[in-house]
Design an enzyme around this catalytic site. Structure first.
Site, short mmCIF file in Angstrom:
data_model
loop_
_atom_site.label_atom_id
_atom_site.label_comp_id
_atom_site.label_asym_id
_atom_site.label_seq_id
_atom_site.Cartn_x
_atom_site.Cartn_y
_atom_site.Cartn_z
N PHE A 51 0.87 -1.18 0.00
CA PHE A 51 0.00 0.00 0.00
C PHE A 51 0.90 1.22 0.00
O PHE A 51 1.63 1.46 0.96
CB PHE A 51 -0.95 0.05 1.19
CG PHE A 51 -1.83 1.27 1.14
CD1 PHE A 51 -3.00 1.27 0.40
CD2 PHE A 51 -1.48 2.45 1.80
CE1 PHE A 51 -3.79 2.41 0.29
CE2 PHE A 51 -2.26 3.59 1.70
CZ PHE A 51 -3.42 3.57 0.95
N ASP A 72 9.40 3.00 1.98
CA ASP A 72 8.19 3.75 2.33
C ASP A 72 7.95 3.56 3.83
O ASP A 72 7.38 2.57 4.26
CB ASP A 72 7.00 3.25 1.50
CG ASP A 72 5.72 4.04 1.81
OD1 ASP A 72 5.70 4.78 2.81
OD2 ASP A 72 4.74 3.90 1.04
N LYS A 97 2.51 10.97 7.18
CA LYS A 97 1.70 10.73 8.38
C LYS A 97 2.20 11.47 9.63
O LYS A 97 1.95 12.66 9.76
CB LYS A 97 1.54 9.23 8.59
CG LYS A 97 0.69 8.62 7.46
CD LYS A 97 0.02 7.31 7.81
CE LYS A 97 -1.05 6.97 6.78
NZ LYS A 97 -0.69 5.95 5.82
#
Ligand SMILES: *Cc1c(COP(=O)(O)O)cnc(C)c1O
Length: 412
Positions: free
Chosen positions: A152, A237, A266
């Site tokens: 993802f 990531d 985030k």
């Protein structure tokens, strides 16, 4: 029942009414739990009726420092009164500190700030391709990037194009070429997929959305070695796994691995504003020249002020240490649930994937039952629940939240 009917029924709470109103005027691209939050502090959220809920999701790790952390809110307030945005056409006085501090935290030369995680991933893809053509000498338009199954990396058309989640992909094509998928955790398959046109390996060091999937020991080290040997960039990531969540600053730190490109997001925005970035050395990020990439809000003054404070907070190591210490409690409690409604658990730091026994119900049903007990968590992929409490949660609150989960999955 229609929204108007529910408004007139006095048995309905304000939460029910507000929930109906919110759902009525939005595209249904999410399926939220029926709670309407009005206020939050630390690990606790309060809904519009004054009911309190323990937050065990922390905005998918965007809220690693909890809700309304005084240092982050203070930094945001102070900056709001001075300057919010100049665009990158002009330099502002928060930029140098943010880029220098974040570069130092990563041990890298250069920082390219963006806003959302997907934007940072897109930036990493563009930089890796340009590096491939200009530095590695890959023939025009032949660059490939290796990604993993179950990944993802965000929701843009390029990114969902190399996802294998049908829900995320269906009816959004045609997709961009140039990506090769290999099974996650299989180093031999990754090595075999590399050829002279491979410019990067883009991988999550732990797959968050996939259900907190931890690769076999040595996988990240192996990727590092293969990438170095084959002259391929390793782009990690760390958008969800990084910045304290796993008990270390980066999930790659668990194997003492340093990627060529850190992709961050985030928690970098402290749960206040969207802040993302890619961080790399000059030999990689130096390939970009003026006009070749950008984003109007990327690196704005408010984002940099909050992001600087986030980096200062991480630089002490206190949050990483806390995640590491609370990990034991999380692991012990969850492992005790195996065989009592839980099939398997995966824990790293203050982060867990919990596979629910299908006979107990779906992940969604478990989350609904947890909500009724004052705990908010999120399912992923059917029968898995992802737990990512704010790192500021107290051991008592964490234990209480896990008691609720134990009772729910045991069916009591
Ligand atoms: C959340 C996430 C993204 C996308 O970030 P957005 O800010 O939602 O665009 C990318 N990669 C990983 C690993 C993520 O968890």
């Amino acid at each position: 029942m229609t929204v108007t009917e529910s408004v007139t029924k006095s048995t309905h709470t304000r939460s029910d009414v507000e929930f109906g109103r919110a759902e009525a005027r939005t595209a249904h691209n999410y399926h939220p739990l029926p709670v309407v939050v009005a206020h939050a502090e630390g690990a606790w959220m309060t809904d519009v009726d004054g009911t309190r809920f323990l937050d065990l999701l922390a905005g998918y790790s965007a809220l690693n420092f909890g809700h309304s952390h005084p240092r982050l809110i203070g930094a945001a307030h102070a900056q709001l009164d001075k300057l919010t945005l100049t665009s990158r056409a002009f330099v502002h006085d928060q930029f140098a500190d943010f880029t220098a501090k974040l570069g130092d935290l990563c041990g890298k030369d250069l920082v390219l700030p963006m806003n959302t995680g997907a934007e940072a991933v897109e930036t990493a893809i563009k930089v890796a391709r340009k590096w491939g053509y200009q530095v590695k000498g890959v023939p025009a338009d032949q660059a490939t990037i290796i990604v993993a199954s179950g990944n993802f990396h965000g929701r843009t058309t390029t990114i969902v194009g190399f996802s294998d989640d049908e829900e995320a992909r269906a009816d959004f094509g045609p997709f961009a070429p140039g990506f090769t998928t290999v099974p996650y955790g299989d180093l031999a398959a990754l090595e075999a997929a590399i050829d002279e046109n491979t410019v990067a390996v883009l991988i999550e060091p732990i797959q968050g959305e996939g259900g907190v999937v931890i690769p076999p020991e040595g996988y990240l080290k192996g990727i590092r070695e293969v990438c170095t040997r084959e002259n391929v960039l390793f782009a990690a990531d760390e958008i969800q796994a990084g910045l304290g969540r796993t008990g270390r600053t980066f999930a790659c730190d668990h194997e003492d691995v340093v990627p060529d490109i850190y992709v961050l997001g985030k928690a970098l925005g402290g749960g206040v504003v969207p802040v993302s970035a890619i961080v790399a050395n000059r030999d990689v990020l130096g390939v970009l020249q003026p006009g070749q990439h950008g984003s109007t809000f990327g690196g704005n003054a408010l984002a940099c002020a909050v992001g600087s404070e986030v980096v200062d907070m991480l630089a002490t190591g206190d949050f990483q240490k806390r995640a590491d210490e609370l990990s034991t409690l999380l692991r012990e409690r969850l492992e005790a649930m195996i065989g009592h409604g839980v099939v398997a658990v995966r824990v790293r730091g203050l982060w867990a994937g919990v596979d629910i026994d299908p006979s107990v119900g779906t992940g969604r049903e478990v989350c609904e039952r947890l909500m009724a007990r004052g705990v908010l968590a999120k399912d992923t992929h059917g029968s898995t629940i992802r737990l990512a409490p704010p790192l500021v949660i107290s051991p008592e609150d964490l234990a209480w939240g896990l008691d609720q989960l134990a009772e729910v999955v045991a069916g009591s």
